[in-house]
Structure formats: C-alpha cells, structure tokens
Design a protein around this motif. Structure first.
Motif, short mmCIF file in Angstrom:
data_model
loop_
_atom_site.label_atom_id
_atom_site.label_comp_id
_atom_site.label_asym_id
_atom_site.label_seq_id
_atom_site.Cartn_x
_atom_site.Cartn_y
_atom_site.Cartn_z
N HIS A 1 2.24 12.36 1.32
CA HIS A 1 1.57 12.03 2.59
C HIS A 1 1.81 13.14 3.62
N ARG B 1 -2.81 4.88 8.79
CA ARG B 1 -2.99 3.42 8.79
C ARG B 1 -2.07 2.74 9.80
N TYR B 2 -0.91 3.34 10.04
CA TYR B 2 0.07 2.71 10.93
C TYR B 2 0.39 3.55 12.17
N ASN C 1 0.83 -1.20 0.00
CA ASN C 1 0.00 0.00 0.00
C ASN C 1 0.87 1.25 0.00
N ASP C 2 0.29 2.38 -0.39
CA ASP C 2 1.04 3.62 -0.57
C ASP C 2 1.75 4.06 0.71
N GLU C 3 1.08 3.92 1.86
CA GLU C 3 1.69 4.37 3.12
C GLU C 3 2.93 3.55 3.46
N PHE D 1 0.84 8.93 8.34
CA PHE D 1 0.43 7.59 7.95
C PHE D 1 -0.60 7.05 8.93
N THR E 1 6.13 6.04 11.84
CA THR E 1 4.69 5.79 11.89
C THR E 1 3.97 6.77 12.81
#
Length: 434
Positions: free
Chosen positions: A342, A348-349, A274-276, A346, A295
């Motif tokens: 970004h 997502r993380y 994934n991009d992140e 991030f 992160t």
C-alpha cells in the motif's frame, strides 16, 4: 403531532402558534400550512400526521436558524464595539456601568463621542456602552463556543472537528433534557446541581461510568467559562467544582506479544477484512502508530525508496495530538511488507479512523481475538510500548518512536532513522505475511 393537526377547506393542515420567544423574528402569529392531503382520503390522518411531523421539524429548524443568525449579528456588533472602544483607549462597558465611572473618564468618553460626530455609527455606541451584550441559549451554546474556538480548530481535519464536537454536543443534549432551553444567564447553580443529580441517578441505575458524567460537566463548564470570558457575559461559574468523586481510571490494556505473534498475525487470522484494514493492523503492530496517524498516511509521507524505509507523521490537513507527535518511524517486519503493498496509503480510511476502529474491533470480537473488552485496535500501541521497554530500548529512542515528550534537556537532532530502525529490528515480529 396531534396538537398541530388542523382542518381547512377539506384538507388536513399544520397549525401552530409562533412561540413568544421567537415572535420578534417570526411575525406570522399563527402558522397554517396545508398537508395537501384530503380529509376524505385520509379520515384518520395517518398520512397527514407524518406530513405534519415533517412540517413541524422544518419549522423548528427555521426558528433555530433565525435565533442563530440573530445571535451572530448581535455578537458581531458587540465584538466590533469592544474593538473600537479598545482602539480609543477605553474598555467596553454597558451604559449603566459607564455612568458609575469617575467624572474624568465619563468626560473623556463623551468627548470621544462628540469628536466622532453623528455620522459615526460605531464609535458613539462603543464608548458610551450602547451596544447590548449578545445573548445565548443552551441550544446555541455549541455554535457560539465553536465560533470562539475557530483559531484552534483551523488546523483540524473534518474528522477531528467531528470528534471535537461530538462530546460537547452530547453534553448539551443532556443538559437540555434536564433544564430545557434556557438563556445562559438564566442557568443557576441549582440547575447545575440538578444536572449532577440526574447523572448520579444514571450512574446508580444504569451503571454509567462516573467518568462519563464528569466529562459532561467538564465540557459544559469550559464552554460557559470560555463564552463568559469572550463576551463578558457576567455568568456565574455554576458548573465549577461539581465533578463526582469515585472516578476510576481505566488501566490501559495491551495484547501480550506472544498473542499478537501467534494469533493476530497468524495466517488467515484476519481473513474477511479488507486489505487496507489488515495492512493497518500489521503497520500498528510494528510501529505503535495511533489509529489516526496510520489512516492519515499518503504517498507524500510514505518513504519506501529511502535508505531506511519509513513513514512520516505530519500535520498535513489535520492537527497532531502533540508537537512531539511529528516524527519519522522506520518500517520493519510485517509493517514494511504491508506498506509495500500500500505505497499510497489507505484512501478508504483517510480521515476516517473511527470507521476503521469500529470495523476492526468488531472483527476481533467475532474472531475471539479480544482477550477482554478493554482490548481494542488501539491496544497494539500499548503492546508496542511494552515491547520497547522489555527490550531495554533507551528512553530517548522510545520517546522518539512513540511521539512522547522526552523530559530531559534536548541536545542535537534526536535519534536518527538508523538508530530507530536498529531498535525496531530487535523487537520485530518474526512472521511472514501470506
């Protein structure tokens, strides 16, 4: 679960006697709970056994909660007694020990108790030593230790607390396997030696690392020592000086810079991630950030509109590894491109570095991008440090970029963003992201 399976009025039921060590807290004697499954409908008790297993797990959880609550109450009463005794100029000591003190001290304690009067339910037991010391079992060791360590854990994020707990939880689980759920005062040097022997067998038979065994021993030793100091339990240092010899220090593994440029940063090398996750790899390659530092970045700590675009490593909602870890890192090369994509970090993380590491390491493995098993996502930080050294970057700037302590007298405010940017531009990867 066959031992706890019973019959009652045509139904299968869960039957278990309350263990003797918990009878003071649970006075039911024999527990009988219906599974609500008719024997006629389940003659071999296949479904009933599953229900009995669930009821047994719930019952044992209830008993653990009872023990934890009782321990917490006793611990708080004991701490209150210690505080009250100190406030009156005494140390807290059990009644039997108070009786052996010199007569002047005994008289002083009695006088303090008399002055307190009958209505004072704290002072009298505090100065006369009438409050029992708390007791702890192996199964409650982590909760008790965490309670003592609350001040140092307060600044940690939830993920950091999870990482802090996990190795201690594993050590306790292993100890329970070897010696059972004993009161801490009952743990002997022999128990500790049995635990060490159990680990020695695993090292020989299962090829477990000696370092893993020593970590367990170290965690247990520290937890018991800390509880002993906090609650004055009088524990013997049974796990002291039990570390196994022969531990091999693992040498750090760094990717070769050419490998990073030609393989990791090659077009399409990380397709499927994934991009992140890809952006964090690019960021770490150019900045040497720790995984958890990358992160944890947010729009608050990403400064793209500054004269020198950079990211700020701060202890916001988490605890930094060291005081020197707080630093500003300029963005150059692929790191700048990644962060421009970004600008808010991030999500997502966020506070989930372990998930990212697992994902990326697996992706590198499947793409044949790990020269050895010791090469991981974190290896990019080691590569970054090696590149700084190869470029003859001054030690002070290296320390400022890595977040390491600089072992020389500190003068001024340290290397500026411009100085750090100029150093990073010397080693920036000459590749473009697609």
């Amino acid at each position: 679960m066959g031992a706890f399976l019973g019959r009652r009025d045509g139904y299968w039921c869960y039957v278990r006697r309350v263990p003797s060590e918990i009878t003071e807290l649970d006075g039911r004697g024999i527990i009988k709970l219906s599974t609500r499954i008719r024997i006629a409908d389940d003659p071999r008790a296949i479904r009933a056994r599953k229900v009995v297993a669930r009821l047994n797990a719930e019952t044992e959880t209830y008993w653990r909660d009872l023990r934890s609550a009782e321990t917490a109450n006793v611990s708080e009463r004991y701490r209150a007694a210690c505080r009250r005794a100190r406030a009156l100029g005494f140390d807290y000591a059990p009644a039997a020990e108070v009786a052996e003190r010199d007569l002047d001290e005994i008289a002083s304690r009695l006088a303090a108790a008399v002055r307190a009067g009958q209505s004072d339910g704290v002072t009298r037991p505090a100065v006369l030593g009438a409050v029992p010391k708390p007791t702890f079992r192996v199964s409650t060791l982590l909760e008790a230790f965490e309670d003592v360590m609350r001040p140092s854990l307060a600044s940690m994020s939830e993920d950091q607390r999870r990482k802090w707990r996990n190795p201690k939880r594993r050590a306790i689980a292993n100890l329970l396997t070897v010696i059972g759920d004993k009161d801490l005062l009952e743990i002997t040097r022999g128990d500790a030696l049995d635990f060490r022997a159990w680990w020695a067998d695993r090292v020989l038979v299962e090829e477990v690392q000696i370092a893993t065994a020593n970590k367990d021993i170290g965690h247990l030793n520290k937890m018991l020592r800390t509880l002993d100091q906090q609650h004055r339990l009088g524990l013997d240092p049974v796990f002291a000086q039990l570390r196994m010899e022969g531990e091999e220090a693992r040498s750090r593994s760094a990717f070769e810079p050419d490998f990073v440029a030609a393989r990791l940063l090659a077009p399409n090398a990380l397709d499927g991630l994934n991009d992140e996750a890809r952006a964090i790899i690019y960021l770490m390659a150019e900045t040497g950030l720790r995984v958890s530092e990358a992160t944890s970045l947010t729009s608050e700590t990403i400064k793209l509109n500054h004269e020198v675009p950079h990211v700020q490593i701060r202890g916001i909602g988490r605890k930094l590894k060291t005081p020197q870890s707080e630093r500003d890192i300029p963005l150059v090369g692929v790191a700048l491109s990644a962060m421009q994509r970004h600008p808010s970090g991030f999500p997502r993380y966020l506070d989930n570095a372990a998930s990212l590491s697992a994902l990326v390491n697996k992706a590198l493995e499947t793409r044949d991008l790990r020269p050895t098993k010791n090469h991981t996502l974190y290896s990019l930080r080691h590569t970054f440090e090696d590149r700084l050294g190869a470029a003859s970057i001054p030690e002070k700037i290296v320390a400022a970029l890595m977040g390491h302590k600089y072992y020389r007298p500190k003068y001024g405010s340290g290397p500026s963003l411009t100085m750090k940017r100029d150093a990073l531009e010397k080693i920036a990867f000459q590749v473009e992201l697609v």
